[in-house]
Design an enzyme around this catalytic site. Structure first.
Site, PDB file in Angstrom:
ATOM      1  N   HIS A  31      59.855  29.080  98.774  1.00 60.81           N
ATOM      2  CA  HIS A  31      60.551  29.433  97.681  1.00 60.81           C
ATOM      3  C   HIS A  31      61.852  29.198  97.744  1.00 60.81           C
ATOM      4  O   HIS A  31      62.380  28.656  96.916  1.00 60.81           O
ATOM      5  CB  HIS A  31      60.120  30.853  97.500  1.00 60.81           C
ATOM      6  CG  HIS A  31      58.772  31.207  97.437  1.00 60.81           C
ATOM      7  ND1 HIS A  31      58.262  32.384  98.490  1.00 60.81           N
ATOM      8  CD2 HIS A  31      57.560  30.937  96.668  1.00 60.81           C
ATOM      9  CE1 HIS A  31      56.755  32.585  98.223  1.00 60.81           C
ATOM     10  NE2 HIS A  31      56.617  31.803  97.295  1.00 60.81           N
ATOM     11  N   GLN A  37      44.795  35.267  87.453  1.00 62.29           N
ATOM     12  CA  GLN A  37      44.518  34.134  88.471  1.00 62.29           C
ATOM     13  C   GLN A  37      43.672  34.300  89.272  1.00 62.29           C
ATOM     14  O   GLN A  37      43.598  33.342  90.390  1.00 62.29           O
ATOM     15  CB  GLN A  37      45.803  33.319  88.324  1.00 62.29           C
ATOM     16  CG  GLN A  37      46.711  33.835  89.569  1.00 62.29           C
ATOM     17  CD  GLN A  37      48.109  32.939  89.536  1.00 62.29           C
ATOM     18  OE1 GLN A  37      48.578  32.907  88.394  1.00 62.29           O
ATOM     19  NE2 GLN A  37      48.094  32.353  90.725  1.00 62.29           N
TER      20      GLN A  37
HETATM   21  P1  AMP Z   1      53.580  31.265  95.085  1.00 66.57           P
HETATM   22  O1  AMP Z   1      54.459  32.717  95.491  1.00 66.57           O
HETATM   23  O2  AMP Z   1      52.561  31.223  96.353  1.00 66.57           O
HETATM   24  O3  AMP Z   1      52.674  31.388  94.048  1.00 66.57           O
HETATM   25  O4  AMP Z   1      54.506  30.113  95.300  1.00 66.57           O
HETATM   26  C1  AMP Z   1      55.549  30.019  94.309  1.00 66.57           C
HETATM   27  C2  AMP Z   1      56.016  28.704  94.244  1.00 66.57           C
HETATM   28  O5  AMP Z   1      56.399  28.286  95.475  1.00 66.57           O
HETATM   29  C3  AMP Z   1      54.834  27.662  93.774  1.00 66.57           C
HETATM   30  O6  AMP Z   1      55.370  26.668  92.977  1.00 66.57           O
HETATM   31  C4  AMP Z   1      54.420  26.986  95.061  1.00 66.57           C
HETATM   32  O7  AMP Z   1      53.918  25.790  95.121  1.00 66.57           O
HETATM   33  C5  AMP Z   1      55.874  27.060  95.908  1.00 66.57           C
HETATM   34  N1  AMP Z   1      55.632  27.176  97.313  1.00 66.57           N
HETATM   35  C6  AMP Z   1      54.769  27.864  98.234  1.00 66.57           C
HETATM   36  N2  AMP Z   1      54.627  27.618  99.523  1.00 66.57           N
HETATM   37  C7  AMP Z   1      55.660  26.376  99.602  1.00 66.57           C
HETATM   38  C8  AMP Z   1      56.085  25.609 100.757  1.00 66.57           C
HETATM   39  N3  AMP Z   1      55.684  26.128 101.971  1.00 66.57           N
HETATM   40  N4  AMP Z   1      56.966  24.687 100.175  1.00 66.57           N
HETATM   41  C9  AMP Z   1      57.277  24.548  99.049  1.00 66.57           C
HETATM   42  N5  AMP Z   1      56.770  25.123  98.039  1.00 66.57           N
HETATM   43  C10 AMP Z   1      56.184  26.124  98.415  1.00 66.57           C
END
Ligand code: AMP
Length: 271
Positions: A33, A57
């Site tokens: 993030h 979702q």
């Molecule tokens: P989430 O909180 O899991 O919904 O993720 C929020 C954002 O962070 C989304 O756009 C994910 O694709 C991105 N994200 C989650 N894990 C990673 C990672 N390891 N590297 C880069 N972006 C990430």
């Protein structure tokens, strides 16, 4: 960093800003993030992060209930990021203040990978992204390639409807090549080691298919072997074109997409 807890304040504060970058998250903030936030800070005058665990979702109530949520910890991490301007933590009623039922449908050709196995998931993601983008009107949205299909669908959806660009950012991994994920917080030390080993095997597959004639047959065989060896359930292990997500027989311009269950926890990745 200013914390915004409802839509009235959000509208008041955000409306006058024309160049704002937006990083939507579901909390459990980690370095993946943070890399998106840093990219937004680099490319926009102002940056806003949201934390909202969107129940609509989740196709599985157990998965929603066990989703790691620790706002105190997230605040400690986010407050340390200099130049992060806003954190938006809406309530359910803020996001769904417009009670009209969403008409968003995923096209049949897109019902592949996660869309095939998580019924209604991307409809929920597109609906919440539509609502958040309407509220914030960002110039750019930053999303991770770790969730490649999500990035693909959101980019197509948002860029058609709004004057907003969706920027894909690279996957951040730990030193043992495991993609950072909020779901990793659900694992103990030994379990973490296990999924790191699994991740390295997937990475090896990527190397091996470079010199494989029939990639799909090879992946089918590898799927069975990995399931047996690691005692995991693999939902899909497929080589797909990165531009249109169609199945691909080639190494070039493609990625291997993986989803698997380790002890009832669902992981996805792509290499
Ligand atoms: P989430 O909180 O899991 O919904 O993720 C929020 C954002 O962070 C989304 O756009 C994910 O694709 C991105 N994200 C989650 N894990 C990673 C990672 N390891 N590297 C880069 N972006 C990430």
């Amino acid at each position: 960093m200013k914390i915004i807890l409802n839509n009235n304040n959000l509208r008041k504060i955000i409306r006058p800003i024309s160049d704002i970058g937006f990083v939507p998250t579901m909390g459990g903030i980690h370095k993946g993030h943070i890399s998106l936030i840093k990219k937004s800070i680099e490319l926009n005058k102002k940056t806003i992060v949201s934390i909202f665990v969107n129940p609509k979702q989740f196709n599985n109530i157990k998965d929603f209930k066990s989703y790691p949520f620790n706002i105190e910890n997230d605040l400690i991490i986010l407050k340390k990021i200099k130049k992060l301007d806003f954190l938006y933590i809406p309530k359910f009623k803020d996001i769904y203040e417009n009670k009209n039922k969403s008409q968003i449908k995923i096209k049949r050709k897109d019902k592949i990978l996660c869309a095939k196995y998580r019924k209604g998931h991307f409809e929920g993601v597109l609906d919440v992204m539509n609502r958040l983008t309407t509220l914030i009107n960002p110039k750019k949205i930053f999303m991770g390639k770790k969730d490649y299909q999500q990035l693909f669908l959101v980019k197509n959806f948002i860029e058609k409807r709004f004057n907003t660009k969706v920027i894909g950012c690279k996957t951040i991994r730990n030193k043992n090549k495991l993609a950072l994920s909020s779901r990793n917080l659900l694992l103990n030390k030994q379990e973490l080691k296990d999924v790191e080993k699994i991740s390295i095997q997937f990475l090896n597959l990527k190397k091996k298919i470079k010199s494989t004639n029939n990639i799909n047959r090879f992946l089918q065989r590898s799927k069975k072997e990995l399931e047996r060896f690691f005692n995991i359930k693999i939902e899909y292990l497929e080589n797909r074109n990165t531009k249109n997500l169609m199945l691909s027989k080639k190494y070039q311009s493609s990625k291997i997409f993986i989803s698997y269950y380790y002890k009832n926890i669902r992981f996805i990745d792509n290499f």
